[in-house]
Design a protein around this motif. Structure first.
Motif, PDB file in Angstrom:
ATOM      1  N   GLY A   6       1.039  -1.258  -0.069  1.00  0.00           N
ATOM      2  CA  GLY A   6      -0.006   0.141   0.075  1.00  0.00           C
ATOM      3  C   GLY A   6       1.016   1.268  -0.038  1.00  0.00           C
ATOM      4  O   GLY A   6       0.291   2.416   0.010  1.00  0.00           O
ATOM      5  N   GLY A   7       2.239   1.010  -0.001  1.00  0.00           N
ATOM      6  CA  GLY A   7       3.079   2.252  -0.040  1.00  0.00           C
ATOM      7  C   GLY A   7       3.061   3.203  -1.441  1.00  0.00           C
ATOM      8  O   GLY A   7       2.480   2.437  -2.543  1.00  0.00           O
ATOM      9  N   ASP A   8       3.896   4.004  -1.626  1.00  0.00           N
ATOM     10  CA  ASP A   8       4.048   4.574  -2.726  1.00  0.00           C
ATOM     11  C   ASP A   8       5.463   4.052  -3.438  1.00  0.00           C
ATOM     12  O   ASP A   8       6.088   3.242  -2.960  1.00  0.00           O
ATOM     13  CB  ASP A   8       4.249   6.283  -2.640  1.00  0.00           C
ATOM     14  N   ALA A   9       5.843   4.837  -4.405  1.00  0.00           N
ATOM     15  CA  ALA A   9       6.997   4.270  -5.442  1.00  0.00           C
ATOM     16  C   ALA A   9       8.335   4.435  -4.573  1.00  0.00           C
ATOM     17  O   ALA A   9       9.144   3.708  -4.592  1.00  0.00           O
ATOM     18  CB  ALA A   9       7.154   5.019  -6.864  1.00  0.00           C
ATOM     19  N   SER A  10       8.115   5.576  -3.744  1.00  0.00           N
ATOM     20  CA  SER A  10       9.693   5.594  -3.055  1.00  0.00           C
ATOM     21  C   SER A  10       9.810   4.643  -1.889  1.00  0.00           C
ATOM     22  O   SER A  10      10.990   4.329  -1.478  1.00  0.00           O
ATOM     23  CB  SER A  10       9.504   7.142  -2.472  1.00  0.00           C
ATOM     24  N   GLN A  11       8.762   4.202  -1.490  1.00  0.00           N
ATOM     25  CA  GLN A  11       8.977   3.236  -0.369  1.00  0.00           C
ATOM     26  C   GLN A  11       9.289   1.837  -1.009  1.00  0.00           C
ATOM     27  O   GLN A  11      10.094   1.041  -0.724  1.00  0.00           O
ATOM     28  CB  GLN A  11       7.324   2.705   0.368  1.00  0.00           C
ATOM     29  N   TYR A  12       8.826   1.619  -2.190  1.00  0.00           N
ATOM     30  CA  TYR A  12       9.307   0.568  -3.173  1.00  0.00           C
ATOM     31  C   TYR A  12      10.702   0.660  -3.251  1.00  0.00           C
ATOM     32  O   TYR A  12      11.660  -0.410  -3.142  1.00  0.00           O
ATOM     33  CB  TYR A  12       8.441   0.369  -4.162  1.00  0.00           C
ATOM     34  N   LEU A  13      11.286   1.920  -3.814  1.00  0.00           N
ATOM     35  CA  LEU A  13      12.567   1.871  -4.068  1.00  0.00           C
ATOM     36  C   LEU A  13      13.357   1.839  -2.772  1.00  0.00           C
ATOM     37  O   LEU A  13      14.585   1.182  -2.790  1.00  0.00           O
ATOM     38  CB  LEU A  13      12.683   3.385  -4.698  1.00  0.00           C
ATOM     39  N   PHE A  14      13.030   2.084  -1.708  1.00  0.00           N
ATOM     40  CA  PHE A  14      13.766   2.106  -0.463  1.00  0.00           C
ATOM     41  C   PHE A  14      14.006   0.569  -0.244  1.00  0.00           C
ATOM     42  O   PHE A  14      15.189   0.300   0.272  1.00  0.00           O
ATOM     43  CB  PHE A  14      13.031   2.712   0.762  1.00  0.00           C
ATOM     44  N   TRP A  15      12.697  -0.337  -0.476  1.00  0.00           N
ATOM     45  CA  TRP A  15      12.970  -1.571  -0.009  1.00  0.00           C
ATOM     46  C   TRP A  15      13.863  -2.430  -1.068  1.00  0.00           C
ATOM     47  O   TRP A  15      14.936  -2.968  -0.486  1.00  0.00           O
ATOM     48  CB  TRP A  15      11.511  -2.023  -0.480  1.00  0.00           C
ATOM     49  N   VAL A  16      14.000  -1.916  -1.925  1.00  0.00           N
ATOM     50  CA  VAL A  16      15.076  -2.665  -3.132  1.00  0.00           C
ATOM     51  C   VAL A  16      16.389  -2.148  -2.881  1.00  0.00           C
ATOM     52  O   VAL A  16      17.539  -2.922  -2.625  1.00  0.00           O
ATOM     53  CB  VAL A  16      14.704  -2.147  -4.823  1.00  0.00           C
ATOM     54  N   VAL A  17      16.409  -0.860  -2.608  1.00  0.00           N
ATOM     55  CA  VAL A  17      17.863  -0.543  -2.422  1.00  0.00           C
ATOM     56  C   VAL A  17      18.560  -0.890  -0.960  1.00  0.00           C
ATOM     57  O   VAL A  17      19.657  -1.232  -0.971  1.00  0.00           O
ATOM     58  CB  VAL A  17      17.920   1.169  -2.374  1.00  0.00           C
ATOM     59  N   SER A  18      17.862  -1.001   0.011  1.00  0.00           N
ATOM     60  CA  SER A  18      18.256  -1.654   1.138  1.00  0.00           C
ATOM     61  C   SER A  18      18.526  -3.078   1.123  1.00  0.00           C
ATOM     62  O   SER A  18      19.285  -3.529   1.749  1.00  0.00           O
ATOM     63  CB  SER A  18      17.032  -1.414   2.280  1.00  0.00           C
ATOM     64  N   ILE A  19      17.619  -3.901   0.312  1.00  0.00           N
ATOM     65  CA  ILE A  19      18.182  -5.388   0.218  1.00  0.00           C
ATOM     66  C   ILE A  19      19.308  -5.167  -0.816  1.00  0.00           C
ATOM     67  O   ILE A  19      20.541  -6.157  -0.342  1.00  0.00           O
ATOM     68  CB  ILE A  19      17.085  -5.805  -0.828  1.00  0.00           C
ATOM     69  N   ALA A  20      19.728  -4.196  -1.636  1.00  0.00           N
ATOM     70  CA  ALA A  20      20.810  -4.316  -2.028  1.00  0.00           C
ATOM     71  C   ALA A  20      21.991  -4.075  -1.458  1.00  0.00           C
ATOM     72  O   ALA A  20      23.059  -4.622  -1.267  1.00  0.00           O
ATOM     73  CB  ALA A  20      20.938  -3.147  -3.476  1.00  0.00           C
ATOM     74  N   VAL A  21      22.044  -3.154  -0.343  1.00  0.00           N
ATOM     75  CA  VAL A  21      22.812  -2.766   0.736  1.00  0.00           C
ATOM     76  C   VAL A  21      23.193  -4.113   1.416  1.00  0.00           C
ATOM     77  O   VAL A  21      24.273  -4.375   1.694  1.00  0.00           O
ATOM     78  CB  VAL A  21      22.432  -1.751   1.543  1.00  0.00           C
ATOM     79  N   ALA A  22      21.978  -4.958   1.803  1.00  0.00           N
ATOM     80  CA  ALA A  22      22.204  -6.280   2.606  1.00  0.00           C
ATOM     81  C   ALA A  22      23.203  -7.127   1.967  1.00  0.00           C
ATOM     82  O   ALA A  22      23.948  -7.765   2.447  1.00  0.00           O
ATOM     83  CB  ALA A  22      20.924  -6.606   3.179  1.00  0.00           C
ATOM     84  N   GLY A  23      22.874  -7.331   0.528  1.00  0.00           N
ATOM     85  CA  GLY A  23      23.521  -8.056  -0.381  1.00  0.00           C
ATOM     86  C   GLY A  23      25.172  -7.849  -0.293  1.00  0.00           C
ATOM     87  O   GLY A  23      26.034  -8.628  -0.030  1.00  0.00           O
ATOM     88  N   LEU A  24      25.450  -6.487  -0.377  1.00  0.00           N
ATOM     89  CA  LEU A  24      26.929  -6.003  -0.477  1.00  0.00           C
ATOM     90  C   LEU A  24      27.422  -6.422   0.876  1.00  0.00           C
ATOM     91  O   LEU A  24      28.576  -6.753   0.795  1.00  0.00           O
ATOM     92  CB  LEU A  24      26.912  -4.480  -0.546  1.00  0.00           C
ATOM     93  N   LEU A  25      27.089  -5.911   2.039  1.00  0.00           N
ATOM     94  CA  LEU A  25      27.320  -6.171   3.231  1.00  0.00           C
ATOM     95  C   LEU A  25      27.389  -7.626   3.391  1.00  0.00           C
ATOM     96  O   LEU A  25      28.501  -8.186   3.984  1.00  0.00           O
ATOM     97  CB  LEU A  25      26.400  -5.663   4.368  1.00  0.00           C
ATOM     98  N   GLY A  26      26.592  -8.383   3.122  1.00  0.00           N
ATOM     99  CA  GLY A  26      26.689  -9.931   3.611  1.00  0.00           C
ATOM    100  C   GLY A  26      27.770 -10.514   2.703  1.00  0.00           C
ATOM    101  O   GLY A  26      28.472 -11.405   3.185  1.00  0.00           O
ATOM    102  N   GLY A  27      27.827 -10.328   1.420  1.00  0.00           N
ATOM    103  CA  GLY A  27      29.051 -10.651   0.618  1.00  0.00           C
ATOM    104  C   GLY A  27      30.295 -10.683   0.982  1.00  0.00           C
ATOM    105  O   GLY A  27      31.083 -11.119   1.245  1.00  0.00           O
ATOM    106  N   LEU A  28      30.325  -9.098   1.520  1.00  0.00           N
ATOM    107  CA  LEU A  28      31.748  -8.487   1.973  1.00  0.00           C
ATOM    108  C   LEU A  28      31.984  -9.494   3.250  1.00  0.00           C
ATOM    109  O   LEU A  28      33.351 -10.166   3.467  1.00  0.00           O
ATOM    110  CB  LEU A  28      31.753  -7.028   2.187  1.00  0.00           C
ATOM    111  N   ILE A  29      31.087  -9.544   4.286  1.00  0.00           N
ATOM    112  CA  ILE A  29      31.470 -10.216   5.405  1.00  0.00           C
ATOM    113  C   ILE A  29      31.833 -11.622   5.265  1.00  0.00           C
ATOM    114  O   ILE A  29      32.812 -12.109   5.879  1.00  0.00           O
ATOM    115  CB  ILE A  29      30.279  -9.761   6.617  1.00  0.00           C
ATOM    116  N   ALA A  30      31.083 -12.176   4.352  1.00  0.00           N
ATOM    117  CA  ALA A  30      31.373 -13.684   4.208  1.00  0.00           C
ATOM    118  C   ALA A  30      32.430 -13.786   3.571  1.00  0.00           C
ATOM    119  O   ALA A  30      33.279 -14.966   4.322  1.00  0.00           O
ATOM    120  CB  ALA A  30      30.291 -14.195   2.977  1.00  0.00           C
ATOM    121  N   GLY A  31      33.156 -13.020   2.861  1.00  0.00           N
ATOM    122  CA  GLY A  31      34.481 -13.080   2.233  1.00  0.00           C
ATOM    123  C   GLY A  31      35.508 -12.778   3.233  1.00  0.00           C
ATOM    124  O   GLY A  31      36.599 -13.352   3.366  1.00  0.00           O
TER     125      GLY A  31
END
Length: 278
Positions: A6-31
């Motif tokens: 029920g949110g707007d486009a900015s909320q959707y963008l926040f969701w995707v960008v935040s997940i991308a940051v999680a991926g970057l941090l997760g991969g970095l810490i894993a290595g």
């Protein structure tokens, strides 16, 4: 662009960008530390899903399932590299895989049915214990020259699978200390743990998908408890950053890295407990 809960486009963008940051941090810490990225990805996803309004009873289940799905890809790449260096103990993997898989299915079935806050308690508790272990322990203590008997091997394997499925991790944080205590070389322990992540991720993901079919309140792009868009965003980023982390590990003191990560885990644990009991 579709709305998110029920949110707007900015909320959707926040969701995707935040997940991308999680991926970057997760991969970095894993290595950097040789642990599964799931121990970073799960708490980040948990807070993202909280921020976009997903029910408290669901957010941890979705975070765990999505994290497990990413481990399928990252473990496949990791185990290939370790195997090429002779660091995967194949006989151990064959004998330990079945009890681990049984523990995974049991953990995922439990995780799919209990209140999501139970998963948060499990994650927060184990994360705190891992943080303490990383902070205060030195080299792994050898207790045996191998598993003393079949019961210990099966019980420990089922434990690794059960807790990993409840937490959404690849199991390295649990299996490596166990294997070194049983007399396995640390390189073989880490390499074999990368293959164990594969054993954990496949049945765990499938079980969480099946458990979540038809559940109300799931976010868009979900298959059961798995949010497949989140997984698609995470996978290439974790795979890209893990080699970067591995290279950095050779230039930064490992002990300092462990302590920094322990602080991160302790803060994550404290925040989860605060959210649960406020």
């Amino acid at each position: 662009m579709p709305e998110l809960l029920g949110g707007d486009a900015s909320q959707y963008l926040f969701w995707v960008v935040s997940i991308a940051v999680a991926g970057l941090l997760g991969g970095l810490i894993a290595g950097l530390l040789g642990v599964g990225g799931g121990i970073v990805i799960v708490p980040v996803l948990y807070h993202i899903f909280s921020a976009v309004g997903i029910a408290e009873t669901l957010r941890m289940k979705i975070a765990v399932a999505t994290s497990l799905a990413t481990i399928i890809a990252t473990s496949a790449v990791s185990v290939k590299s370790h195997y090429a260096r002779g660091a995967v103990d194949v006989p151990l993997l064959k004998s330990w895989s079945l009890p681990i898989a049984i523990g995974v299915v049991a953990g995922a079935l439990i995780g799919g049915r209990v209140d999501g806050r139970v998963l948060s308690i499990v994650f927060a508790t184990v994360a705190l214990l891992v943080a303490l272990q990383m902070t205060f322990s030195g080299a792994g203590t050898k207790l045996y020259d191998d598993f003393p008997n079949v019961f210990v091997k099966w019980a420990s394997g089922a434990f690794v699978g059960l807790i990993s499925a409840l937490m959404g991790i690849g199991g390295g944080s649990l299996s490596v200390p166990i294997l070194t205590a049983m007399g396995y070389d640390i390189r073989k322990a880490v390499g074999t743990a990368s293959a164990i992540g594969f054993v954990i991720a496949i049945p765990g993901t499938l079980t969480y998908i099946a458990s979540g079919i038809g559940v109300a309140g799931l976010p868009p792009f979900s298959l059961g408890y798995l949010n497949w868009v989140g997984a698609l965003v995470l996978v290439p980023l974790t795979m890209a950053m893990a080699p970067v982390g591995a290279r950095l590990a050779h230039t930064i003191p490992r002990r300092a890295l462990q302590r920094c990560f322990a602080v991160f885990l302790a803060i994550t644990s404290a925040r989860m407990f605060y959210d649960l009991f406020q």
